[in-house]
Design an enzyme around this catalytic site. Structure first.
Site, PDB file in Angstrom:
ATOM      1  N   TYR A 209     -15.859  -0.959 -11.738  1.00  0.00           N
ATOM      2  CA  TYR A 209     -17.105  -0.748 -11.004  1.00  0.00           C
ATOM      3  C   TYR A 209     -18.091  -1.901 -11.250  1.00  0.00           C
ATOM      4  O   TYR A 209     -18.679  -2.452 -10.321  1.00  0.00           O
ATOM      5  CB  TYR A 209     -17.701   0.584 -11.461  1.00  0.00           C
ATOM      6  CG  TYR A 209     -19.047   0.926 -10.885  1.00  0.00           C
ATOM      7  CD1 TYR A 209     -19.200   1.250  -9.547  1.00  0.00           C
ATOM      8  CD2 TYR A 209     -20.184   0.954 -11.710  1.00  0.00           C
ATOM      9  CE1 TYR A 209     -20.449   1.594  -9.038  1.00  0.00           C
ATOM     10  CE2 TYR A 209     -21.421   1.306 -11.207  1.00  0.00           C
ATOM     11  CZ  TYR A 209     -21.548   1.616  -9.870  1.00  0.00           C
ATOM     12  OH  TYR A 209     -22.781   1.949  -9.366  1.00  0.00           O
TER      13      TYR A 209
ATOM     14  N   ILE B 115     -18.538   9.611   5.119  1.00  0.00           N
ATOM     15  CA  ILE B 115     -17.141   9.854   5.473  1.00  0.00           C
ATOM     16  C   ILE B 115     -16.858  11.356   5.555  1.00  0.00           C
ATOM     17  O   ILE B 115     -15.857  11.788   6.090  1.00  0.00           O
ATOM     18  CB  ILE B 115     -16.226   9.134   4.460  1.00  0.00           C
ATOM     19  CG1 ILE B 115     -14.830   8.951   5.009  1.00  0.00           C
ATOM     20  CG2 ILE B 115     -16.238   9.834   3.105  1.00  0.00           C
ATOM     21  CD1 ILE B 115     -14.049   7.867   4.339  1.00  0.00           C
TER      22      ILE B 115
ATOM     23  N   GLY C 242     -23.195   6.483   3.394  1.00  0.00           N
ATOM     24  CA  GLY C 242     -23.073   7.251   2.148  1.00  0.00           C
ATOM     25  C   GLY C 242     -24.265   8.183   1.980  1.00  0.00           C
ATOM     26  O   GLY C 242     -24.764   8.396   0.873  1.00  0.00           O
TER      27      GLY C 242
HETATM   28  N1  SER Z   1     -24.639   5.750 -12.840  1.00  0.00           N
HETATM   29  C1  SER Z   1     -23.529   4.920 -12.498  1.00  0.00           C
HETATM   30  C2  SER Z   1     -22.315   5.316 -13.195  1.00  0.00           C
HETATM   31  O1  SER Z   1     -22.424   5.950 -14.217  1.00  0.00           O
HETATM   32  C3  SER Z   1     -23.826   3.500 -12.844  1.00  0.00           C
HETATM   33  O2  SER Z   1     -24.366   2.839 -11.766  1.00  0.00           O
HETATM   34  O3  SER Z   1     -21.254   4.973 -12.778  1.00  0.00           O
END
Ligand code: SER
Length: 313
Positions: A143, A36, A9
Site C-alpha cells: 500500500y 463499484i 469510491g
Molecule cells: N489508514 C490506512 C491504513 O491503515 C492508512 O492510510 O491502511
C-alpha cells in the site's frame, strides 16, 4: 463554469462523508457519487449515484463527459492490510485509477483532482517523531509503495502538464458513519463499537504502538480547505503531511474508560503489527498550516466523546 463533482469510491469510509459534505456545500445534484458497489441507504438516497469501476478508463471517460464533470475526488483504493494479501490487485487498483484521472486531466477533460495519500508512504528508516514533509521514505508495504509512487506521479503530472492535482497524507481516520475496511488503523474505530456492544476489545496491535490519527470531521474539513485554496498557494504537489493527534491502543482505551469504567482491552498482535511498526509515531504538518491555513480541531478526548455519543444508545 458550473461546478460538477465526481467522487470515485463514494461508499467507503472517507467517500461517504465526503459525499455528504460536498452535497451539503454545493447541492445534491452537483455531486455524482460512484463506486463499484452500492453503499448504505442514506448515501444512495442523498443524490445521484453511478456504479463504476475506477480502473475502467472508457467507462470513466464516458461518465465524465455525460455529467460534464470538472472535479474528481479519487477515494477508491485498497488499504494497507488487505493490500499485503493481494499485492497485484492493490497495485492495479491504486495505480490504474490514479493514471485514469491524471490522463483525463492532462487531456483537459477535468480541471481539478483530489487524490489521498497516507502516512503509509513512510517506512522503517523514516524519523519516527514529528516526521517532516521531506524525509527518507522507503515504504515497506504494498500500500505504501503504491501511495509513494502515486505521489511522484501527481507531482510529475503537475510539473510537466500543469495538472491541478491536490493531496494530503491522511493519518488513521476515526469515524462513526461508515466502517473502515482493510486498514491497519481500523482498530481505532472497531474499539468504540466493541466498547459499547461488549465492554471489551481485543486489539491486533500492541498496547504502546503509537500512530498518527485524525477524527473524520477534521479530515473532511482539511480536504475541502485544500480543494478551495488558490492554486498558487499550493506549493506541495506530491502530498501534504497532515496531523491532528497521536495515540496508542492503551491511551485510546484509557480515554474510553473515562466514559465506560468497566471497559477492558486485551492484546493479540497479528501481521498488522509489522505494518504499524514501519509507520511514524507523529507527523509535522507545518507546510499545510503555512500554505493553506490548516489546523486540527479534534484531540483524543473530543474524538472519544463524539464516537461514543454517536454510536451509543
Ligand atoms: N489508514 C490506512 C491504513 O491503515 C492508512 O492510510 O491502511
Amino acid at each position: 463554469m458550473k461546478k460538477s463533482i465526481l467522487i470515485l469510491g463514494a461508499c467507503g469510509q472517507i467517500g461517504t462523508e465526503l459525499t455528504y459534505a460536498l452535497r451539503e456545500k454545493y447541492g445534491s445534484d452537483t455531486v455524482i457519487a460512484s463506486d463499484i458497489r452500492e453503499g448504505k441507504e442514506d448515501l444512495m438516497n442523498s443524490g445521484p449515484f453511478e456504479l463504476l469501476d475506477a480502473t475502467d478508463f472508457n467507462a470513466l471517460e464516458e461518465l465524465i463527459a455525460y455529467y460534464e464533470i470538472n472535479e474528481v475526488y479519487l477515494m477508491a483504493a485498497m488499504l494497507s492490510a488487505t493490500a499485503e494479501k493481494f499485492p497485484m490487485r492493490a497495485w492495479n487498483l491504486n495505480m490504474n485509477s490514479l493514471f485514469n484521472v491524471l490522463v483525463l486531466a492532462k487531456e483537459k477533460k477535468i480541471d481539478k483532482i483530489f487524490w489521498p495519500s497516507s502516512i503509509a508512504v513512510f517506512g522503517p528508516n523514516t524519523p519516527k517523531n514529528s516526521t517532516p514533509q521531506n524525509t527518507i521514505m522507503e515504504p515497506s508495504t504494498v500500500y505504501g509503495i503504491s501511495k509513494q509512487s502515486g505521489e511522484r506521479w501527481c507531482n510529475y503530472y503537475h510539473t510537466k502538464f500543469g495538472v491541478d492535482v491536490r493531496s494530503v497524507r491522511y493519518p488513521g481516520l476515526i469515524s462513526w458513519k461508515t466502517m473502515p475496511g482493510g486498514g491497519t488503523t481500523d482498530y481505532a474505530v472497531e474499539i468504540y463499537h466493541k466498547a459499547l456492544s461488549e465492554k471489551s476489545y481485543t486489539c491486533f496491535l500492541k498496547e504502546d504502538t503509537r500512530l498518527p490519527m485524525m477524527f473524520m470531521d477534521d479530515a473532511i474539513r482539511a480536504t475541502l480547505l485544500l480543494m478551495e485554496s488558490d492554486s498558487a498557494a499550493i506549493k506541495v504537489r506530491s502530498s501534504y503531511n497532515l496531523a491532528a493527534m497521536s495515540f496508542s491502543p492503551n491511551e485510546i482505551a484509557t480515554s474510553i474508560k473515562n466514559h465506560i469504567p468497566d471497559f477492558e482491552i486485551f492484546y493479540k498482535p497479528d501481521f498488522r503489527q509489522d505494518i504499524a511498526d514501519s509507520w511514524p509515531n507523529s507527523i509535522d504538518d507545518k507546510e499545510a498550516r503555512r500554505d493553506w491555513g490548516w489546523e486540527a480541531e479534534f484531540n483524543l478526548e473530543r474524538t472519544t466523546e463524539k464516537m461514543l455519543s454517536n454510536l451509543g444508545p
